[in-house]
Design a protein around this motif. Sequence first.
Motif, PDB file in Angstrom:
ATOM      1  N   SER A 103       0.833  -1.212   0.000  1.00 43.59           N
ATOM      2  CA  SER A 103       0.000   0.000   0.000  1.00 43.59           C
ATOM      3  C   SER A 103       0.866   1.261   0.000  1.00 43.59           C
ATOM      4  CB  SER A 103      -0.908  -0.002   1.221  1.00 43.59           C
ATOM      5  OG  SER A 103      -1.710  -1.166   1.258  1.00 43.59           O
ATOM      6  N   ILE A 104       1.583   1.478  -1.102  1.00 38.36           N
ATOM      7  CA  ILE A 104       2.536   2.593  -1.140  1.00 38.36           C
ATOM      8  C   ILE A 104       1.873   3.929  -1.419  1.00 38.36           C
ATOM      9  CG2 ILE A 104       4.395   1.046  -1.827  1.00 38.36           C
ATOM     10  CD1 ILE A 104       4.135   2.219  -4.658  1.00 38.36           C
ATOM     11  N   PHE A 105       0.628   3.937  -1.892  1.00 44.37           N
ATOM     12  CA  PHE A 105       0.005   5.205  -2.268  1.00 44.37           C
ATOM     13  C   PHE A 105      -0.329   6.052  -1.057  1.00 44.37           C
ATOM     14  CE2 PHE A 105       0.020   4.456  -6.657  1.00 44.37           C
ATOM     15  CZ  PHE A 105      -0.272   3.133  -6.883  1.00 44.37           C
ATOM     16  N   GLY A 106      -0.403   5.441   0.116  1.00 42.41           N
ATOM     17  CA  GLY A 106      -0.713   6.191   1.319  1.00 42.41           C
ATOM     18  C   GLY A 106       0.508   6.719   2.049  1.00 42.41           C
ATOM     19  N   LEU A 107       1.691   6.500   1.486  1.00 45.11           N
ATOM     20  CA  LEU A 107       2.909   6.941   2.161  1.00 45.11           C
ATOM     21  C   LEU A 107       3.071   8.457   2.063  1.00 45.11           C
ATOM     22  CD1 LEU A 107       5.384   4.169   0.976  1.00 45.11           C
ATOM     23  CD2 LEU A 107       4.158   4.317   3.149  1.00 45.11           C
ATOM     24  N   VAL A 108       3.505   9.085   3.136  1.00 45.04           N
ATOM     25  CA  VAL A 108       3.715  10.532   3.132  1.00 45.04           C
ATOM     26  C   VAL A 108       5.185  10.876   2.902  1.00 45.04           C
ATOM     27  CG1 VAL A 108       1.700  11.075   4.509  1.00 45.04           C
ATOM     28  CG2 VAL A 108       3.854  10.595   5.659  1.00 45.04           C
ATOM     29  N   HIS A 109       6.083  10.000   3.335  1.00 48.30           N
ATOM     30  CA  HIS A 109       7.478  10.207   3.004  1.00 48.30           C
ATOM     31  C   HIS A 109       8.251   8.908   3.179  1.00 48.30           C
ATOM     32  CE1 HIS A 109       8.684  10.450   7.259  1.00 48.30           C
ATOM     33  NE2 HIS A 109       7.750  11.349   7.431  1.00 48.30           N
ATOM     34  N   MET A 110       9.412   8.866   2.548  1.00 44.08           N
ATOM     35  CA  MET A 110      10.332   7.731   2.661  1.00 44.08           C
ATOM     36  C   MET A 110      11.707   8.278   2.970  1.00 44.08           C
ATOM     37  SD  MET A 110       9.143   5.230  -0.455  1.00 44.08           S
ATOM     38  CE  MET A 110      10.246   3.898   0.064  1.00 44.08           C
ATOM     39  N   GLY A 111      12.516   7.451   3.624  1.00 46.09           N
ATOM     40  CA  GLY A 111      13.830   7.950   3.992  1.00 46.09           C
ATOM     41  C   GLY A 111      14.813   6.839   4.297  1.00 46.09           C
ATOM     42  N   TRP A 112      16.012   7.271   4.681  1.00 42.79           N
ATOM     43  CA  TRP A 112      17.091   6.359   5.054  1.00 42.79           C
ATOM     44  C   TRP A 112      17.580   6.694   6.458  1.00 42.79           C
ATOM     45  CZ3 TRP A 112      18.427   2.304   2.023  1.00 42.79           C
ATOM     46  CH2 TRP A 112      18.015   2.332   0.693  1.00 42.79           C
ATOM     47  N   TYR A 113      17.855   5.638   7.205  1.00 42.52           N
ATOM     48  CA  TYR A 113      18.468   5.743   8.518  1.00 42.52           C
ATOM     49  C   TYR A 113      19.672   4.803   8.531  1.00 42.52           C
ATOM     50  CZ  TYR A 113      14.384   8.195  10.376  1.00 42.52           C
ATOM     51  OH  TYR A 113      13.393   9.120  10.622  1.00 42.52           O
ATOM     52  N   ARG A 114      20.543   4.987   9.510  1.00 46.79           N
ATOM     53  CA  ARG A 114      21.676   4.077   9.641  1.00 46.79           C
ATOM     54  C   ARG A 114      21.968   3.819  11.109  1.00 46.79           C
ATOM     55  NH1 ARG A 114      26.479   8.084   7.303  1.00 46.79           N
ATOM     56  NH2 ARG A 114      26.600   9.478   9.132  1.00 46.79           N
ATOM     57  N   GLN A 115      22.625   2.697  11.347  1.00 42.90           N
ATOM     58  CA  GLN A 115      22.902   2.297  12.724  1.00 42.90           C
ATOM     59  C   GLN A 115      24.215   1.539  12.784  1.00 42.90           C
ATOM     60  OE1 GLN A 115      19.852  -0.173  14.518  1.00 42.90           O
ATOM     61  NE2 GLN A 115      20.356   0.590  16.556  1.00 42.90           N
ATOM     62  N   VAL A 116      25.018   1.877  13.780  1.00 47.26           N
ATOM     63  CA  VAL A 116      26.236   1.125  14.078  1.00 47.26           C
ATOM     64  C   VAL A 116      26.027   0.406  15.398  1.00 47.26           C
ATOM     65  CG1 VAL A 116      27.712   2.681  12.781  1.00 47.26           C
ATOM     66  CG2 VAL A 116      27.340   3.086  15.218  1.00 47.26           C
ATOM     67  N   GLY A 121      25.836  -0.702  19.053  1.00 48.83           N
ATOM     68  CA  GLY A 121      25.964   0.031  20.298  1.00 48.83           C
ATOM     69  C   GLY A 121      25.444   1.452  20.249  1.00 48.83           C
ATOM     70  N   LYS A 122      24.961   1.884  19.102  1.00 52.35           N
ATOM     71  CA  LYS A 122      24.438   3.248  18.984  1.00 52.35           C
ATOM     72  C   LYS A 122      23.004   3.228  18.481  1.00 52.35           C
ATOM     73  CE  LYS A 122      28.693   5.850  18.307  1.00 52.35           C
ATOM     74  NZ  LYS A 122      29.354   6.915  17.512  1.00 52.35           N
ATOM     75  N   GLN A 123      22.308   4.339  18.716  1.00 54.15           N
ATOM     76  CA  GLN A 123      20.932   4.446  18.240  1.00 54.15           C
ATOM     77  C   GLN A 123      20.901   4.630  16.726  1.00 54.15           C
ATOM     78  OE1 GLN A 123      18.991   7.612  20.475  1.00 54.15           O
ATOM     79  NE2 GLN A 123      17.989   6.075  21.749  1.00 54.15           N
ATOM     80  N   ARG A 124      19.820   4.185  16.152  1.00 50.67           N
ATOM     81  CA  ARG A 124      19.612   4.411  14.723  1.00 50.67           C
ATOM     82  C   ARG A 124      19.494   5.913  14.494  1.00 50.67           C
ATOM     83  NH1 ARG A 124      15.373   0.459  11.867  1.00 50.67           N
ATOM     84  NH2 ARG A 124      16.765  -0.963  12.994  1.00 50.67           N
ATOM     85  N   GLU A 125      20.161   6.409  13.451  1.00 45.46           N
ATOM     86  CA  GLU A 125      20.141   7.847  13.205  1.00 45.46           C
ATOM     87  C   GLU A 125      19.605   8.168  11.822  1.00 45.46           C
ATOM     88  OE1 GLU A 125      24.074   9.527  13.418  1.00 45.46           O
ATOM     89  OE2 GLU A 125      24.718   8.613  11.538  1.00 45.46           O
ATOM     90  N   PHE A 126      18.989   9.318  11.735  1.00 42.89           N
ATOM     91  CA  PHE A 126      18.426   9.812  10.494  1.00 42.89           C
ATOM     92  C   PHE A 126      19.526  10.158   9.496  1.00 42.89           C
ATOM     93  CE2 PHE A 126      15.870  12.189   7.631  1.00 42.89           C
ATOM     94  CZ  PHE A 126      16.527  13.385   7.372  1.00 42.89           C
ATOM     95  N   THR A 129      30.330   4.085   7.745  1.00 41.97           N
ATOM     96  CA  THR A 129      30.132   2.653   7.921  1.00 41.97           C
ATOM     97  C   THR A 129      28.979   2.398   8.875  1.00 41.97           C
ATOM     98  OG1 THR A 129      32.447   2.119   7.468  1.00 41.97           O
ATOM     99  CG2 THR A 129      31.176   0.513   8.755  1.00 41.97           C
ATOM    100  N   ALA A 130      27.997   1.622   8.429  1.00 47.47           N
ATOM    101  CA  ALA A 130      26.805   1.344   9.237  1.00 47.47           C
ATOM    102  C   ALA A 130      25.905   0.386   8.462  1.00 47.47           C
ATOM    103  CB  ALA A 130      26.035   2.631   9.532  1.00 47.47           C
ATOM    104  N   VAL A 131      24.871  -0.089   9.143  1.00 45.37           N
ATOM    105  CA  VAL A 131      23.771  -0.763   8.456  1.00 45.37           C
ATOM    106  C   VAL A 131      22.759   0.314   8.086  1.00 45.37           C
ATOM    107  CG1 VAL A 131      21.923  -2.459   8.597  1.00 45.37           C
ATOM    108  CG2 VAL A 131      24.131  -2.910   9.709  1.00 45.37           C
TER     109      VAL A 131
END
Length: 119
Positions: free
Chosen positions: A27-40, A42-47, A90-92
């Motif tokens: 159901s992609i038509f209802g999406l308001v935005h898409m983005g990327w985050y990354r995480q290493v 021991g750290k929080q996921r970051e925008f 470097t991150a996921v």
Amino acid sequence: QVQLVESGGGLVQAGGSLTLSCAASGSIFGLVHMGWYRQVPGKQREFVAVITSGGGGTTNYADSVKDRFTISRDNAKMYLQMDSLKPEDTAVYYCNAVGITPQGRDDYWGQGTQVTVSS
């Protein structure tokens, strides 16, 4: 429901480039935005970056990647062009999509793709 699948991660030398892709389905038509985050570990996921849906596609970037990364979207696919990569990139990397319903906000995530930048 929305399903997200990332691809394009890998190993690259500092100064190099990579392009990540995120394929969205459902159901992609209802999406308001898409983005990327990354995480290493021991750290929080970051925008990292975001692009809004609809005409124009307004973008926004984290200061750490501004002028090096470019987010774009083509219908059900989203991309992150990463140039001038640094070891600290470097991150996921995770693809994110946000939908708004009468019940509230729905966040969807991909499984992540590893990006490793060697010095």
